[in-house]
Write an enzyme that holds these catalytic residues in place. Structure first.
Site, short mmCIF file in Angstrom:
data_model
loop_
_atom_site.label_atom_id
_atom_site.label_comp_id
_atom_site.label_asym_id
_atom_site.label_seq_id
_atom_site.Cartn_x
_atom_site.Cartn_y
_atom_site.Cartn_z
N ASN A 1 163.62 67.98 61.15
CA ASN A 1 163.56 66.62 60.61
C ASN A 1 164.21 65.73 61.66
OD1 ASN A 1 163.58 64.19 59.34
ND2 ASN A 1 164.39 64.95 57.39
N ARG B 1 156.20 54.17 60.52
CA ARG B 1 156.51 55.59 60.26
C ARG B 1 155.25 56.46 60.26
NH1 ARG B 1 161.92 55.21 58.59
NH2 ARG B 1 162.30 53.26 57.49
N ALA C 1 164.16 59.14 62.57
CA ALA C 1 163.44 58.06 63.25
C ALA C 1 162.96 58.46 64.64
CB ALA C 1 164.33 56.82 63.33
N GLU D 1 157.35 70.16 61.59
CA GLU D 1 157.87 68.80 61.40
C GLU D 1 158.08 68.55 59.91
OE1 GLU D 1 155.45 65.67 63.12
OE2 GLU D 1 156.22 64.21 61.68
N ASP E 1 157.98 66.35 74.56
CA ASP E 1 157.98 67.16 75.79
C ASP E 1 158.84 68.41 75.64
OD1 ASP E 1 156.28 65.37 77.02
OD2 ASP E 1 157.83 64.42 78.26
N TYR F 1 165.38 59.06 49.43
CA TYR F 1 165.75 60.39 49.92
C TYR F 1 166.43 61.28 48.88
CZ TYR F 1 164.72 58.18 54.39
OH TYR F 1 164.08 57.52 55.42
N ARG G 1 172.45 57.50 51.28
CA ARG G 1 171.49 56.68 52.01
C ARG G 1 170.20 56.51 51.19
NH1 ARG G 1 167.76 59.03 56.94
NH2 ARG G 1 166.89 57.04 57.58
N ARG H 1 154.76 54.88 53.52
CA ARG H 1 155.81 53.91 53.82
C ARG H 1 155.36 52.93 54.91
NH1 ARG H 1 161.26 56.99 54.67
NH2 ARG H 1 162.04 54.86 54.43
N HIS I 1 159.26 59.00 65.42
CA HIS I 1 158.33 57.91 65.69
C HIS I 1 158.51 57.27 67.07
CE1 HIS I 1 158.10 58.50 61.41
NE2 HIS I 1 159.31 58.02 61.21
N HIS J 1 159.62 65.94 56.77
CA HIS J 1 160.18 64.68 56.27
C HIS J 1 160.40 64.79 54.78
CE1 HIS J 1 159.39 62.91 60.13
NE2 HIS J 1 158.18 63.42 60.07
N ILE J 2 161.53 64.30 54.36
CA ILE J 2 161.86 64.32 52.93
C ILE J 2 160.91 63.39 52.18
CG2 ILE J 2 163.67 63.68 51.27
CD1 ILE J 2 165.70 64.38 53.59
N SER J 3 160.69 62.22 52.74
CA SER J 3 159.81 61.23 52.12
C SER J 3 158.39 61.39 52.66
CB SER J 3 160.32 59.83 52.43
OG SER J 3 160.27 59.58 53.84
N PRO K 1 168.98 61.77 63.40
CA PRO K 1 169.86 60.65 63.07
C PRO K 1 169.82 60.22 61.61
CG PRO K 1 167.95 59.91 64.33
CD PRO K 1 167.95 61.41 64.38
N ASN K 2 171.00 59.89 61.14
CA ASN K 2 171.23 59.32 59.80
C ASN K 2 171.09 60.33 58.66
OD1 ASN K 2 171.66 56.61 60.80
ND2 ASN K 2 169.48 56.60 61.26
C1 DQA Z 1 162.60 60.88 57.49
C2 DQA Z 1 161.57 59.75 57.61
C3 DQA Z 1 161.81 58.91 58.86
O1 DQA Z 1 160.84 57.89 58.97
C4 DQA Z 1 163.18 58.27 58.78
O2 DQA Z 1 163.45 57.55 59.95
C5 DQA Z 1 164.26 59.27 58.49
C6 DQA Z 1 164.01 60.32 57.51
C7 DQA Z 1 162.43 61.68 56.18
O3 DQA Z 1 163.04 62.74 56.07
O4 DQA Z 1 161.72 61.24 55.26
O5 DQA Z 1 165.37 59.16 59.01
O6 DQA Z 1 162.42 61.77 58.56
#
Ligand code: DQA
Length: 147
Positions: free
Chosen positions: A79, A116, A82, A103, A92, A23, A18, A112, A85, A105-107, A10-11
């Protein structure tokens, strides 16, 4: 040639506009191009997707696990945004399908907010990468190619 899946949750369709201070300014299309270049160099085919729906991610993980069992897939860079978390369903799905997942994550999620810091994916992931910006996708694909 095996397929590397890159699944975005998502997002992440909003990348570029964003929270660019978190990011960066590259769009999801830029990330796909970066992944395509990396896969070309690694001898992998790329299947790159994004969804805002948890259940769709679950189905995609099942699909990747099946392709992996058939010897057609190298694994998944995930990725989950959210859902990382919150989602026991993704935990599962990874466990149940046997999909090899990195797994991503960009950040640096650990630098943070506290919410997270917990991941439902990390305990069932092959590896975890966070904080290298979008370049992390290429690094994760390189790691996947070696496993
Ligand atoms: C994220 C970090 C997550 O906490 C956040 O909800 C995202 C992006 C990242 O790529 O840093 O949507 O996965």
């Amino acid at each position: 040639m095996k397929t590397a899946y890159v699944f975005n949750g998502p997002n992440l369709n909003l990348l570029g506009t964003r929270e660019p201070q978190v990011y960066g300014s590259q769009t999801l299309a830029d990330v796909e191009a970066l992944c395509r270049k990396a896969c070309g160099e690694l001898g992998l085919a790329l299947d790159f997707r994004q969804t805002n729906h948890e259940g769709e991610l679950v189905g995609w993980i099942h699909e990747a696990g099946k392709a992996q069992a058939e010897g057609k897939a190298q694994g998944v860079v995930l990725n989950a945004g959210a859902y990382t978390h919150t989602s026991i369903a993704l935990h599962d799905a990874i466990k149940g399908s046997g999909a090899k997942v990195v797994e991503l994550h960009i950040s640096n999620v650990h630098a943070r907010e506290a919410f997270r810091h917990h991941s439902y994916i990390a305990p069932v992931a092959k590896a975890v990468m966070a904080g290298f910006g979008v370049e992390g996708y290429a690094l994760a694909l390189a790691g996947l190619a070696r496993t």
